[in-house]
Design a protein around this motif. Structure first.
Motif, PDB file in Angstrom:
ATOM      1  N   ALA A   1      -1.592   7.691   0.440  1.00 14.79           N
ATOM      2  CA  ALA A   1      -2.655   6.725   0.188  1.00 14.79           C
ATOM      3  C   ALA A   1      -3.844   6.994   1.099  1.00 14.79           C
ATOM      4  CB  ALA A   1      -2.135   5.308   0.399  1.00 14.79           C
TER       5      ALA A   1
ATOM      6  N   LEU B   1       0.835  -1.203   0.000  1.00 14.91           N
ATOM      7  CA  LEU B   1       0.000   0.000   0.000  1.00 14.91           C
ATOM      8  C   LEU B   1       0.869   1.252   0.000  1.00 14.91           C
ATOM      9  CD1 LEU B   1      -2.779   1.310   0.146  1.00 14.91           C
ATOM     10  CD2 LEU B   1      -2.686   1.093   2.641  1.00 14.91           C
ATOM     11  N   ILE B   2       1.948   1.205   0.763  1.00 16.43           N
ATOM     12  CA  ILE B   2       2.876   2.334   0.793  1.00 16.43           C
ATOM     13  C   ILE B   2       3.427   2.589  -0.610  1.00 16.43           C
ATOM     14  CG2 ILE B   2       5.162   3.045   1.612  1.00 16.43           C
ATOM     15  CD1 ILE B   2       4.530   1.757   4.294  1.00 16.43           C
TER      16      ILE B   2
ATOM     17  N   GLY C   1       4.302   7.571   1.230  1.00 18.57           N
ATOM     18  CA  GLY C   1       3.353   6.769   0.473  1.00 18.57           C
ATOM     19  C   GLY C   1       2.114   6.413   1.265  1.00 18.57           C
TER      20      GLY C   1
ATOM     21  N   SER D   1      -2.715  -4.250  -3.854  1.00 16.02           N
ATOM     22  CA  SER D   1      -1.830  -3.830  -2.759  1.00 16.02           C
ATOM     23  C   SER D   1      -2.491  -4.027  -1.402  1.00 16.02           C
ATOM     24  CB  SER D   1      -1.412  -2.375  -2.948  1.00 16.02           C
ATOM     25  OG  SER D   1      -2.465  -1.516  -2.578  1.00 16.02           O
TER      26      SER D   1
ATOM     27  N   TRP E   1       2.026   1.702  -3.423  1.00 13.31           N
ATOM     28  CA  TRP E   1       0.932   2.204  -4.259  1.00 13.31           C
ATOM     29  C   TRP E   1       0.782   3.711  -4.050  1.00 13.31           C
ATOM     30  CZ3 TRP E   1      -3.597   4.865  -3.435  1.00 13.31           C
ATOM     31  CH2 TRP E   1      -4.474   4.946  -4.522  1.00 13.31           C
ATOM     32  N   GLY E   2       0.844   4.117  -2.798  1.00 11.60           N
ATOM     33  CA  GLY E   2       0.722   5.541  -2.484  1.00 11.60           C
ATOM     34  C   GLY E   2       1.837   6.355  -3.123  1.00 11.60           C
ATOM     35  N   LEU E   3       3.047   5.813  -3.112  1.00 13.68           N
ATOM     36  CA  LEU E   3       4.162   6.530  -3.735  1.00 13.68           C
ATOM     37  C   LEU E   3       3.914   6.693  -5.238  1.00 13.68           C
ATOM     38  CD1 LEU E   3       7.313   4.994  -2.000  1.00 13.68           C
ATOM     39  CD2 LEU E   3       6.461   7.327  -1.801  1.00 13.68           C
ATOM     40  N   ARG E   4       3.290   5.689  -5.830  1.00 13.78           N
ATOM     41  CA  ARG E   4       3.051   5.771  -7.275  1.00 13.78           C
ATOM     42  C   ARG E   4       1.876   6.659  -7.624  1.00 13.78           C
ATOM     43  NH1 ARG E   4       1.737   0.458  -8.359  1.00 13.78           N
ATOM     44  NH2 ARG E   4       2.723  -0.180  -6.427  1.00 13.78           N
ATOM     45  N   HIS E   5       0.822   6.643  -6.800  1.00 14.02           N
ATOM     46  CA  HIS E   5      -0.436   7.265  -7.219  1.00 14.02           C
ATOM     47  C   HIS E   5      -0.905   8.431  -6.360  1.00 14.02           C
ATOM     48  CE1 HIS E   5      -0.863   3.220  -9.158  1.00 14.02           C
ATOM     49  NE2 HIS E   5      -1.257   3.985 -10.143  1.00 14.02           N
ATOM     50  N   ALA E   6      -0.310   8.606  -5.198  1.00 15.86           N
ATOM     51  CA  ALA E   6      -0.878   9.606  -4.294  1.00 15.86           C
ATOM     52  C   ALA E   6       0.128  10.655  -3.837  1.00 15.86           C
ATOM     53  CB  ALA E   6      -1.489   8.918  -3.071  1.00 15.86           C
TER      54      ALA E   6
END
Lengths: 218, 218
Positions: free
Chosen positions: B14, A95-96, B10, B91, A98-103
């Motif tokens: 998120a 999830l971390i 991240g 994720s 994912w957050g770096l990529r999208h958020a």
DNA sequence: CCGAATCCGGCATGATACTG
DNA sequence: CAGTATCATGCCGGATTCGG
């Protein structure tokens, strides 16, 4: 009585425990070592002191973190993750990333708080344990001017608190956007080095080890 | 103006997008296929209609889900995950499995809602793609009396909505605690079968395929 | 100074009623 | 079916205070 989704579902159950505001960020803080109450307050601006106390109590009651009392002269209370808490931390890594990529935007805004450990988490999680074997070193990462320490030993890489007595075998300097790009998987660490976004200085053997580790990331 | 942690991290990023109450459960619902507004309301008792509308708007604005308009005669709006949303779903799988291990009781309480798809997610995520190759089948899982459909095709396993025309190649019957134990990694699927917790009926070839797939889980 | 508890204004949430 | 409007409630954020 705590509010619950009351669904027979792993996600709903997890969110019943750690889904409230701030809770997962407290867990994130504890992922890089035990912290004092005041350390947490400083890393989490806006949380409000009583809310932090309440969250810590919940996490303790749920077996995710525990208090420890340091002996004198430090004589202070610290909070640390239990085994279940460590597992939770590991389960958050995707999830971390994912957050770096999208958020997370490429460049931090003017008021955005930067914690070098936060963004290094995505990096360390991608390290290949096989490559870490045989390495024993302490590396100082300077992210956008903020230092953090990575220790590689016994085949594992961990972010550790700054120690007064610690001396880095090598220092790695890079900016937040670069760590985010590597940690998210957008860029390979090797590409970032080749593009001149990363500067590494220190003991030559330690540098060689680090380059070898970098080669497995991305 | 939306509330933000405003941290270059991240996890914080998120959570800025999907950390509010109910949001991740909406994403979970969409992980098993497009859903209508009313379907979501029914799967999420307690959410309140205006809050769901607000969450869907946010998810759409953030590029995590999108609306699609089914052509007549169905003539209805459905919500589905974008690519970023699917990535988010993937994720979440480790967190879902952590929740199954640490946050979901062995036995559901009297008021606990059971969604078979929810608890099967942990199972499907553990399947080894290599074992799935060459299998083409539709399996009906009956969890604590609630049916769900798993389709294996093209080397991938997906939970799919019940289709009026669908006929299962085999039916697997088990209770919620057993799926949770398997999905969380506490028990291997093979052990559960050997312990008589799982009943499988149907076409013999399909059963053999399924047993082979089960052998890789746990 | 550390680790909170208390009080209070404001925003988020949950339930119900209502509309195209 | 797919939402909007409204309102009571409760959670959160900030400041202040207080004991060790």
């Amino acid at each position: 009585m705590r509010r619950s989704y009351d669904q027979y579902c792993g996600l709903a159950g997890a969110l019943d425990l750690v889904g409230e505001r701030w809770t997962l960020l407290v867990v994130r803080e504890l992922m890089t070592g035990p912290k004092r109450y005041t350390d947490l307050i400083e890393s989490l601006p806006g949380i409000g002191t009583s809310l932090l106390a309440s969250r810590l109590k919940q996490l303790e009651a749920d077996g995710i973190c525990a208090r420890a009392y340091l002996p004198p002269p430090a004589a202070s209370t610290v909070y640390q993750l239990t085994d279940a808490g460590e597992e939770l931390g590991h389960s958050l890594m995707p999830l971390i990333r994912w957050g770096l990529r999208h958020a997370v935007p490429e460049q931090p805004g003017p008021d955005t708080l930067i914690g070098p450990e936060w963004v290094l988490l995505g990096f360390t999680h991608q390290l290949d344990p096989k490559t870490l074997g045989g390495i024993d070193g302490t590396y100082r990462f300077v992210v956008q001017g903020h230092p953090a320490w990575l220790q590689i030993r016994d085949g594992r890489a961990n972010l550790v608190p700054e120690g007064a007595d610690r001396r880095p075998d090598a220092t790695v300097t890079l900016d937040a956007a670069t760590v985010a790009a590597i940690g998210s998987g957008r860029t390979s660490a090797t590409d970032a080095v080749l593009a001149g976004k990363v500067s590494i200085e220190g003991d030559q053997a330690a540098i060689d080890d680090l380059i070898r580790v970098f080669a497995t990331v991305g």
